[in-house]
Design a protein around this motif. Structure first.
Motif, short mmCIF file in Angstrom:
data_model
loop_
_atom_site.label_atom_id
_atom_site.label_comp_id
_atom_site.label_asym_id
_atom_site.label_seq_id
_atom_site.Cartn_x
_atom_site.Cartn_y
_atom_site.Cartn_z
N TYR A 30 0.84 -1.19 0.00
CA TYR A 30 0.00 0.00 0.00
C TYR A 30 0.89 1.25 0.00
O TYR A 30 2.03 1.21 0.44
CB TYR A 30 -0.91 0.02 1.22
CG TYR A 30 -1.97 -1.06 1.23
CD1 TYR A 30 -2.59 -1.47 0.05
CD2 TYR A 30 -2.36 -1.66 2.40
CE1 TYR A 30 -3.56 -2.45 0.05
CE2 TYR A 30 -3.33 -2.64 2.43
CZ TYR A 30 -3.93 -3.03 1.24
OH TYR A 30 -4.89 -4.01 1.26
N LYS B 49 0.30 4.08 1.79
CA LYS B 49 0.46 4.30 3.23
C LYS B 49 0.59 2.90 3.83
O LYS B 49 0.11 1.93 3.27
CB LYS B 49 -0.77 4.97 3.81
CG LYS B 49 -1.07 6.33 3.24
CD LYS B 49 -2.36 6.86 3.84
CE LYS B 49 -2.76 8.16 3.23
NZ LYS B 49 -4.04 8.65 3.76
N HIS B 50 1.19 2.76 4.97
CA HIS B 50 1.31 1.45 5.64
C HIS B 50 1.95 0.42 4.70
O HIS B 50 1.37 -0.61 4.41
CB HIS B 50 -0.06 0.94 6.10
CG HIS B 50 -0.89 1.94 6.83
ND1 HIS B 50 -0.57 2.36 8.09
CD2 HIS B 50 -2.01 2.62 6.47
CE1 HIS B 50 -1.47 3.26 8.48
NE2 HIS B 50 -2.34 3.43 7.52
N GLN B 51 3.15 0.70 4.23
CA GLN B 51 3.79 -0.13 3.21
C GLN B 51 4.15 -1.54 3.68
O GLN B 51 4.52 -2.38 2.87
CB GLN B 51 5.02 0.58 2.66
CG GLN B 51 4.64 1.81 1.90
CD GLN B 51 5.83 2.53 1.31
OE1 GLN B 51 6.95 2.07 1.40
NE2 GLN B 51 5.58 3.67 0.71
N GLN B 52 4.03 -1.83 4.96
CA GLN B 52 4.27 -3.19 5.44
C GLN B 52 3.11 -4.11 5.05
O GLN B 52 3.22 -5.32 5.13
CB GLN B 52 4.53 -3.22 6.95
CG GLN B 52 3.32 -2.93 7.80
CD GLN B 52 3.01 -1.43 7.97
OE1 GLN B 52 3.61 -0.57 7.33
NE2 GLN B 52 2.07 -1.12 8.84
N ASN B 53 1.98 -3.54 4.66
CA ASN B 53 0.82 -4.30 4.22
C ASN B 53 0.54 -3.99 2.75
O ASN B 53 0.98 -2.98 2.24
CB ASN B 53 -0.42 -3.94 5.04
CG ASN B 53 -0.35 -4.43 6.45
OD1 ASN B 53 0.68 -4.37 7.09
ND2 ASN B 53 -1.45 -4.93 6.95
N ASN C 28 -4.76 -6.43 2.47
CA ASN C 28 -4.27 -6.11 3.82
C ASN C 28 -3.35 -7.20 4.35
O ASN C 28 -3.35 -7.51 5.53
CB ASN C 28 -5.43 -5.82 4.77
CG ASN C 28 -4.97 -5.04 5.98
OD1 ASN C 28 -3.94 -4.39 5.96
ND2 ASN C 28 -5.74 -5.12 7.05
N SER D 109 0.23 -8.85 5.35
CA SER D 109 1.51 -8.42 5.90
C SER D 109 2.52 -9.56 5.80
O SER D 109 2.47 -10.51 6.57
CB SER D 109 1.35 -8.00 7.36
OG SER D 109 2.62 -7.71 7.91
N GLY E 225 -5.31 0.78 1.08
CA GLY E 225 -4.54 0.87 2.32
C GLY E 225 -5.06 1.81 3.37
O GLY E 225 -4.53 1.86 4.46
N VAL F 198 -6.19 -0.04 6.67
CA VAL F 198 -5.29 -1.14 7.00
C VAL F 198 -5.32 -1.52 8.48
O VAL F 198 -5.21 -2.68 8.82
CB VAL F 198 -3.84 -0.81 6.53
CG1 VAL F 198 -3.23 0.27 7.38
CG2 VAL F 198 -2.98 -2.05 6.54
N ASP F 199 -5.46 -0.58 9.37
CA ASP F 199 -5.39 -0.88 10.80
C ASP F 199 -6.61 -1.62 11.33
O ASP F 199 -6.52 -2.37 12.27
CB ASP F 199 -5.18 0.40 11.61
CG ASP F 199 -3.81 1.00 11.32
OD1 ASP F 199 -2.85 0.22 11.13
OD2 ASP F 199 -3.71 2.23 11.26
#
Length: 170
Positions: free
Chosen positions: A27, A29-33, A54, A56, A81, A84-85
């Protein structure tokens, strides 16, 4: 032009199993996902295209290897993204964005008539062959550099590896 990274995502539950291949688009934003574009199934039942949203790679089991294979234009990717949380992992079968639409045009491997034979890329196909076809289609449309094929090819298993082990691809 703004671009997005494209990664080859690989995993293997055991050394006797062939690696599972997929394409991972982080994504913005939140590039770990991000989203994984892959086929799931087994040679004896066939495969289907799936989008894991989503996802990871850093927390997935079995452990996944994430290898950058190139970049695509940002307008080719649907980015979900923003939630994502709170969303958690979502499995989806409907393509969103041009990249996923192209993936849906690559036929998933059908039921193998002889799944005990070595993978040959024509009759006996699995997720690695499908992923290579998908990357090849992206290269042919000039959406990603041809080097992506070489990088992905270097991660493939030999044709006889994992054949007959009885372990399904994911």
């Amino acid at each position: 032009m703004t671009s997005r990274p494209v990664h080859l995502l690989t995993s293997r539950a055991s050394s006797a199993q062939r690696k599972h291949f997929g394409i991972f688009i982080p994504y913005t934003k939140h590039q770990q996902n991000g989203t994984v574009i892959h086929v799931v199934g087994a040679p004896m039942v066939g495969y289907k295209l799936e989008f894991k949203r989503n996802f990871s790679p850093s927390t997935a089991q079995p452990p996944h290897t994430n290898t950058l294979i190139g970049h695509v234009a940002v307008d080719l990717v649907a980015d979900e993204g923003s939630d994502v949380d709170s969303a958690g992992l979502k499995l989806d079968y409907t393509p969103k964005g041009e990249l996923e639409k192209i993936a849906s045009q690559v036929p998933p491997p059908p039921i193998s008539k002889n799944f005990m034979a070595p993978v040959d890329g024509i009759v006996n196909r699995r997720c690695q062959e499908w992923t290579m076809d998908f990357i090849e289609r992206l290269v042919s449309r000039k959406y990603i550099e041809a080097e992506a094929l070489c990088i992905a090819q270097s991660h493939r298993d030999p044709p006889e590896h994992g054949v007959g082990s009885g372990v399904q691809d994911r």
